[in-house]
Design a protein around this motif. Structure first.
Motif, PDB file in Angstrom:
ATOM      1  N   SER A  50       0.867  -1.174   0.000  1.00 28.00           N
ATOM      2  CA  SER A  50       0.000   0.000   0.000  1.00 28.00           C
ATOM      3  C   SER A  50       0.904   1.224   0.000  1.00 28.00           C
ATOM      4  CB  SER A  50      -0.905   0.009   1.239  1.00 28.00           C
ATOM      5  OG  SER A  50      -1.699   1.184   1.273  1.00 28.00           O
ATOM      6  N   VAL A  51       0.835   2.004  -1.081  1.00 21.94           N
ATOM      7  CA  VAL A  51       1.733   3.132  -1.271  1.00 21.94           C
ATOM      8  C   VAL A  51       0.904   4.403  -1.415  1.00 21.94           C
ATOM      9  CG1 VAL A  51       3.547   4.126  -2.727  1.00 21.94           C
ATOM     10  CG2 VAL A  51       3.441   1.654  -2.381  1.00 21.94           C
ATOM     11  N   VAL A 173       8.862  -3.934  -2.522  1.00 23.42           N
ATOM     12  CA  VAL A 173       8.270  -4.637  -3.662  1.00 23.42           C
ATOM     13  C   VAL A 173       8.632  -3.936  -4.966  1.00 23.42           C
ATOM     14  CG1 VAL A 173       6.109  -5.330  -4.761  1.00 23.42           C
ATOM     15  CG2 VAL A 173       6.429  -5.647  -2.296  1.00 23.42           C
ATOM     16  N   GLY A 174       8.448  -2.609  -5.032  1.00 24.98           N
ATOM     17  CA  GLY A 174       8.895  -1.846  -6.187  1.00 24.98           C
ATOM     18  C   GLY A 174       7.975  -1.929  -7.383  1.00 24.98           C
ATOM     19  N   PRO A 175       8.362  -1.252  -8.483  1.00 19.18           N
ATOM     20  CA  PRO A 175       7.474  -1.115  -9.643  1.00 19.18           C
ATOM     21  C   PRO A 175       7.628  -2.195 -10.701  1.00 19.18           C
ATOM     22  CG  PRO A 175       9.367   0.314  -9.919  1.00 19.18           C
ATOM     23  CD  PRO A 175       9.549  -0.385  -8.592  1.00 19.18           C
ATOM     24  N   VAL A 363      13.185  -3.189   7.219  1.00 19.32           N
ATOM     25  CA  VAL A 363      12.558  -4.503   7.052  1.00 19.32           C
ATOM     26  C   VAL A 363      12.694  -5.291   8.348  1.00 19.32           C
ATOM     27  CG1 VAL A 363      12.509  -6.654   5.732  1.00 19.32           C
ATOM     28  CG2 VAL A 363      13.127  -4.506   4.591  1.00 19.32           C
ATOM     29  N   ALA A 364      11.600  -5.898   8.792  1.00 16.32           N
ATOM     30  CA  ALA A 364      11.610  -6.851   9.907  1.00 16.32           C
ATOM     31  C   ALA A 364      11.188  -8.200   9.361  1.00 16.32           C
ATOM     32  CB  ALA A 364      10.661  -6.409  11.019  1.00 16.32           C
ATOM     33  N   GLY A 395       5.391   3.889   1.828  1.00 21.04           N
ATOM     34  CA  GLY A 395       4.838   2.609   1.423  1.00 21.04           C
ATOM     35  C   GLY A 395       4.946   1.595   2.544  1.00 21.04           C
ATOM     36  N   ASN A 396       3.928   0.755   2.683  1.00 16.33           N
ATOM     37  CA  ASN A 396       3.939  -0.342   3.645  1.00 16.33           C
ATOM     38  C   ASN A 396       3.709  -1.643   2.886  1.00 16.33           C
ATOM     39  OD1 ASN A 396       3.867   0.904   6.573  1.00 16.33           O
ATOM     40  ND2 ASN A 396       2.529   2.185   5.298  1.00 16.33           N
ATOM     41  N   MET A 397       4.539  -2.643   3.159  1.00 21.86           N
ATOM     42  CA  MET A 397       4.520  -3.875   2.385  1.00 21.86           C
ATOM     43  C   MET A 397       4.677  -5.082   3.295  1.00 21.86           C
ATOM     44  SD  MET A 397       7.252  -2.236  -0.239  1.00 21.86           S
ATOM     45  CE  MET A 397       7.015  -0.471  -0.461  1.00 21.86           C
TER      46      MET A 397
END
Length: 406
Positions: A50-51, A173-175, A363-364, A395-397
């Protein structure tokens, strides 16, 4: 320690302190001393990102589907996406041929194929996969060290990516919908890429090795006259001790390109890509600590020498970044990890406040080894792109997935 898997990533020493399940390749030996083997891995991740909406009028940035464009995504709406895909590593399938030792030298050939599992671009009907022949090389090993010729992981920042725990996860994650995720690429180090090269590596000298390579050239931004080889080098050290091990490395690159005399930007003038990188990692009783960094000019923010390596008027842009990481092996099967990294660009030439300034991510992760060749993992990633004008995009991933090695 995946002694047979690691060649698919470059060399066994490059993952000397990464704890992953062990696996053995399939070996077929002939009576004449030749040997054929295969090794590899397969990973599958469910990812959700979610960005926030991309700010209007900014240049650069990698989050969501708007990476490296100058307009907001989808009428300014935020980007939300669920995928079933590979992580930072694609699927890896390696084929190896080893000769018998002749006059003290053993020759080898490596072919590494790295496809994706997801449909191209997220399309339900376009099923063409992204198949990447990353490794096609020959080696000669002896008391003199090793000579490699062909396509392999480049030296500069190679260890920076291979020591990142998200190598076996997803990270940012990226584009790139039809390719791998980004881990910390552009968020703590740059993608070293796999390239054509001729490389010499010294023998192990009390844990010290030195490697130097002559590489295929690439454009530096808009400078496209490439008549001088690209040079990369790496000096590394590794040791083991009671309860742990340690490694350190320094790597560098240099390449000079020129602008064509017909180009409107700095016709006939040259620009240099100059980069240095390094890292230090040590472990004791299950605790592993890592710090790595890089810096230089005309490097870019994502892949080496990208379109953003230079300003619009052809001036070299300074770039630098770092990654810090801590992992802890709770038990034989459970492992926790936390890391944070950022990549930065400084202004150059006619850059404005609309240019990207910083990309950062944390990152966790938690990993569970089902057995010696199956691994489960879960990750949470927070990432942010920030511009010189103060605009930012968060952004949250999340990612849950599995690796199987052979």
């Amino acid at each position: 320690m995946l002694k047979k898997l690691v060649p698919a990533l470059a060399a066994a020493s490059l993952l000397a302190t990464t704890q992953v399940p062990s696996a053995m390749a399939f070996d077929i030996g002939g009576s004449n001393g030749w040997k054929f083997s295969t090794d590899g891995f397969l990973n599958v991740f469910g990812t959700y990102e979610s960005v926030q909406a991309r700010p209007a009028g900014v240049i650069g940035g990698e989050l969501g589907s708007g990476g490296n464009v100058t307009t907001p995504t989808a009428a300014g709406e935020r980007d939300q996406q669920f995928r079933v895909r590979t992580g930072l590593l694609p699927v890896g399938i390696g084929f190896n041929i080893k000769s018998p030792v002749v006059d003290g030298v053993q020759y080898g050939i490596r072919l590494g194929i790295y496809p994706q599992i997801q449909n191209n671009g997220g399309s339900h009907t376009d099923i063409s996969p992204n198949i990447d022949f990353r490794e096609i090389n020959a080696t000669a090993d002896g008391s003199f060290g090793q000579v490699l010729a062909g396509r392999a992981l480049n030296l500069y920042q190679g260890k920076n990516i291979l020591t990142d725990m998200t190598l076996f996860g997803a990270g940012v994650v990226g584009p790139v919908n039809s390719g791998p995720t980004m881990g910390h690429i552009g968020y703590g180090y740059l993608y070293p890429n796999f390239g054509a090269q001729i490389r010499y590596t010294t023998p192990d000298m009390a844990g010290v090795k030195w490697a130097v390579s002559v590489n295929d050239t690439s454009d530096i931004g808009a400078a496209t006259v490439r008549n001088i080889p690209r040079f990369e080098s790496e000096l590394s050290w590794a040791t083991t001790y009671t309860g742990g091990k340690a490694q350190a490395w320094l790597s560098g690159l240099w390449e000079r390109n020129s602008f064509a005399t017909t180009q409107p930007i700095r016709p006939g003038q040259h620009v240099d890509t100059v980069g240095g990188a390094g890292g230090l990692e040590g472990s004791i009783n299950g605790l592993d600590l890592l710090v790595s960094c890089y810096g230089g000019q005309a490097l870019g923010m994502l892949g080496m020498n990208g379109a953003d390596a230079l300003s619009a008027d052809g001036q070299v842009r300074p770039n630098w970044g770092f990654l810090t990481q801590a992992t802890y092996q709770l038990t034989k099967t459970w492992k926790l990890g936390l890391n944070y990294g950022q990549s930065r660009a400084e202004k150059a030439g006619n850059d404005t406040d609309a240019n990207i300034m910083k990309q950062q991510a944390a990152v966790a992760a938690i990993t569970y080894n089902v057995n010696s060749f199956v691994q489960l993992m879960a990750e949470y990633t927070w990432a942010q792109d920030r511009w010189f004008n103060g605009e930012h995009q968060n952004g949250n991933m999340g990612a849950i997935g599995t690796f199987i090695y052979w």
